[in-house]
Scaffold this active site. Structure first.
Site, PDB file in Angstrom:
ATOM      1  N   LYS A   1      28.530  56.211  38.024  1.00  9.24           N
ATOM      2  CA  LYS A   1      28.348  54.779  37.815  1.00  9.24           C
ATOM      3  C   LYS A   1      29.329  54.204  36.810  1.00  9.24           C
ATOM      4  O   LYS A   1      29.646  53.007  36.851  1.00  9.24           O
ATOM      5  CB  LYS A   1      26.925  54.480  37.363  1.00  9.24           C
ATOM      6  CG  LYS A   1      26.537  55.105  36.015  1.00  9.24           C
ATOM      7  CD  LYS A   1      25.095  54.782  35.660  1.00  9.24           C
ATOM      8  CE  LYS A   1      24.680  55.464  34.353  1.00  9.24           C
ATOM      9  NZ  LYS A   1      24.577  56.944  34.532  1.00  9.24           N
TER      10      LYS A   1
ATOM     11  N   HIS B   1      18.332  61.337  27.563  1.00 13.03           N
ATOM     12  CA  HIS B   1      19.536  60.523  27.365  1.00 13.03           C
ATOM     13  C   HIS B   1      19.303  59.695  26.111  1.00 13.03           C
ATOM     14  O   HIS B   1      18.391  58.875  26.065  1.00 13.03           O
ATOM     15  CB  HIS B   1      19.782  59.613  28.564  1.00 13.03           C
ATOM     16  CG  HIS B   1      21.189  59.090  28.652  1.00 13.03           C
ATOM     17  ND1 HIS B   1      21.796  58.393  27.632  1.00 13.03           N
ATOM     18  CD2 HIS B   1      22.107  59.169  29.654  1.00 13.03           C
ATOM     19  CE1 HIS B   1      23.025  58.068  27.991  1.00 13.03           C
ATOM     20  NE2 HIS B   1      23.241  58.527  29.209  1.00 13.03           N
TER      21      HIS B   1
ATOM     22  N   GLU C   1      25.831  64.535  31.022  1.00 13.39           N
ATOM     23  CA  GLU C   1      26.183  63.458  31.945  1.00 13.39           C
ATOM     24  C   GLU C   1      27.172  62.486  31.292  1.00 13.39           C
ATOM     25  O   GLU C   1      26.909  61.285  31.178  1.00 13.39           O
ATOM     26  CB  GLU C   1      24.932  62.708  32.385  1.00 13.39           C
ATOM     27  CG  GLU C   1      23.888  63.598  33.065  1.00 13.39           C
ATOM     28  CD  GLU C   1      22.523  62.919  33.182  1.00 13.39           C
ATOM     29  OE1 GLU C   1      22.415  61.733  32.795  1.00 13.39           O
ATOM     30  OE2 GLU C   1      21.574  63.570  33.640  1.00 13.39           O
TER      31      GLU C   1
ATOM     32  N   GLY D   1      30.078  59.830  30.849  1.00 15.78           N
ATOM     33  CA  GLY D   1      30.742  58.835  31.679  1.00 15.78           C
ATOM     34  C   GLY D   1      31.921  58.255  30.948  1.00 15.78           C
ATOM     35  O   GLY D   1      33.074  58.577  31.227  1.00 15.78           O
ATOM     36  N   ARG D   2      31.622  57.431  29.923  1.00 16.26           N
ATOM     37  CA  ARG D   2      32.705  56.782  29.186  1.00 16.26           C
ATOM     38  C   ARG D   2      33.606  57.796  28.490  1.00 16.26           C
ATOM     39  O   ARG D   2      34.769  57.501  28.236  1.00 16.26           O
ATOM     40  CB  ARG D   2      32.141  55.761  28.189  1.00 16.26           C
ATOM     41  CG  ARG D   2      31.421  56.339  27.014  1.00 16.26           C
ATOM     42  CD  ARG D   2      30.942  55.239  26.052  1.00 16.26           C
ATOM     43  NE  ARG D   2      29.801  54.513  26.566  1.00 16.26           N
ATOM     44  CZ  ARG D   2      29.817  53.223  26.895  1.00 16.26           C
ATOM     45  NH1 ARG D   2      30.928  52.523  26.796  1.00 16.26           N
ATOM     46  NH2 ARG D   2      28.721  52.632  27.335  1.00 16.26           N
TER      47      ARG D   2
ATOM     48  N   TYR E   1      32.658  51.151  32.731  1.00 21.05           N
ATOM     49  CA  TYR E   1      31.760  50.035  33.005  1.00 21.05           C
ATOM     50  C   TYR E   1      32.517  48.709  33.071  1.00 21.05           C
ATOM     51  O   TYR E   1      32.127  47.717  32.456  1.00 21.05           O
ATOM     52  CB  TYR E   1      30.628  49.996  31.967  1.00 21.05           C
ATOM     53  CG  TYR E   1      29.829  51.265  31.953  1.00 21.05           C
ATOM     54  CD1 TYR E   1      28.925  51.545  32.976  1.00 21.05           C
ATOM     55  CD2 TYR E   1      30.030  52.233  30.961  1.00 21.05           C
ATOM     56  CE1 TYR E   1      28.215  52.731  32.990  1.00 21.05           C
ATOM     57  CE2 TYR E   1      29.311  53.428  30.976  1.00 21.05           C
ATOM     58  CZ  TYR E   1      28.413  53.665  31.995  1.00 21.05           C
ATOM     59  OH  TYR E   1      27.716  54.859  32.007  1.00 21.05           O
TER      60      TYR E   1
END
Length: 421
Positions: free
Chosen positions: A65, A193, A270, A272-273, A376
């Site tokens: 995502k 998280h 997990e 992402g950034r 994002y």
């Protein structure tokens, strides 16, 4: 200009070592686009090496995502990274790259029935839950799933608080696990998280300690947990309150205390950034300028540019991002800055990127660029008012050429880092 052939119409340019973000923007401006991304694939490889160095026990499962750019995802697949998917489309995208279902965690605790049916069909068995009704749904649709109980473990200062939506109170773990036991469902571990954009390293160590207690509860109920998912929240740039290295140090100490290597628990995360933030630079063009006279007789300036908060700058609204414009193509060091604001292109007054800042005088056609725009941004943008999302230009420098070429060239193998089946 040398480029890497990756078996499609997309090319990856090879640039000399030492190219700056400004150099990249000025190189691709000749393509004539009003907005575009320069994507440094070499930076992604470097991030992966950084992860392996500082968190060697933790297998990364990239949060799709964050940035679902197909070349970025393909590169990560080739590097052996696993994937955190939250929907049918994300799962389908990753499987389409030849990634094994064992390298996917379906990390959405509250799943659509049709998406769960697709996961069952494709054998994507590892998934999270945080409530009893979700267990009932899984029992009906995918009774063979391997479940991770997601507990709430908030960093109160995180940029995005995820605990307000997901995560069971650890105090409710016994009743949830008992319900899973009554349904004869296979719970294999715990996930948490701490929140996107973590600000306190101790949030991770506190969460690990809480997860260890839930492991004990599971053991008392007859489960043999073997997976710990420590979620995301890892910073992707250096301009943050707390560094990735600080978080990794705190995490490693806590993992060694509560989940030593001898316990035979697979640890995944997990991020992402962490992978996506620093790899992308966004360039926009000044399309219009409006001078506004102030009560004191001075003027301020409204600059309208080719992307806004309905597009790539949605990160300002949804990710609480701060953005910092720089000017391409000319030296402005000795030019006095003046008060201005920067606006997106749509006909909505909410489409403002910066309500007040200072920049040297700009002209129509000038190019501004913003670094660290990989997380994002494009993945959550829209085409509101008929404005399209920016194209991407991909590049590496000579130091990363071989690593990227080996992964992206046609026929390159997908290397397996971890299998949690």
């Amino acid at each position: 200009m040398e480029s890497i052939n990756i078996g499609s119409s997309i090319k990856v340019d090879v640039l000399p070592v030492g190219f700056s973000a400004k150099d990249v923007v000025e190189k691709y401006q000749k393509e004539g686009k009003e907005s575009y991304y320069g994507v440094d694939l070499g930076a992604v490889v470097q991030k992966h090496e950084q992860w392996k160095t500082h968190l060697p026990r933790v297998a990364p499962f990239y949060a799709v995502k964050c940035n679902d750019d197909p070349i970025l995802v393909r590169l990560l697949a080739g590097l052996g990274v696993g994937f955190d998917c939250a929907s049918k489309i994300e799962i389908k995208t990753v499987l389409g790259l030849g990634v094994s279902p064992s390298r996917i965690v379906y990390a959405n605790p509250c799943k659509f029935k049709s998406h769960l049916e697709y996961a069952e069909k494709e054998g994507c068995s590892l998934m999270t839950f945080d409530n009893k009704l979700e267990l009932d749904k899984v029992k009906k649709i995918y009774p063979g799933a391997r479940l991770l109980l997601r507990i709430r473990a908030d960093d109160p200062d995180a940029i995005c608080q995820l605990g307000v939506k997901f995560g069971a109170d650890p105090a409710n773990a016994p009743s949830l696990l008992q319900r899973a036991k009554d349904l004869d469902l296979n719970v294999v571990g715990v996930s948490f998280h701490v929140g996107s954009g973590c600000q306190n390293a101790t949030a991770f160590s506190d969460a690990v300690a809480a997860a260890a207690k839930v492991f004990t509860v599971g053991e008392e109920l007859g489960y043999q947990f073997n997976i710990l998912d420590i979620g995301g929240g890892f910073p992707g740039t250096d301009s943050v309150k707390i560094s990735f290295e600080e978080i990794a140090g705190e995490l490693n100490r806590s993992l060694d205390e509560h989940f030593p290597e001898s316990c035979d628990v697979s640890i995944i995360a997990e991020p992402g950034r962490f992978y996506a933030s620093a790899c992308a630079t966004l360039a926009v063009t000044v399309s219009s300028i409006r001078e506004v006279e102030q009560p004191d007789g001075n003027s301020s300036y409204m600059y309208y540019v080719s992307d806004g908060v309905y597009g790539s700058f949605n990160c300002i609204l949804f990710d609480h991002a701060e953005v910092f414009p720089k000017i391409a193509f000319r030296d402005t060091e000795d030019v006095d800055a003046r008060t201005c604001s920067i606006w997106g292109p749509t006909c909505d007054s909410m489409d403002v990127i910066l309500k007040e800042t200072k920049l040297p005088p700009l002209e129509i056609g000038d190019v501004l660029y913003f670094e660290d725009m990989g997380a994002y941004t494009k993945s959550s943008s829209s085409t509101f008012n008929g404005y399209s999302t920016p194209d991407c230009y991909y590049y590496v420098d000579n130091s990363s050429k071989e690593a990227v070429s080996n992964v992206l060239s046609p026929g390159s193998p997908l290397q397996l880092v971890v299998n949690v089946s």
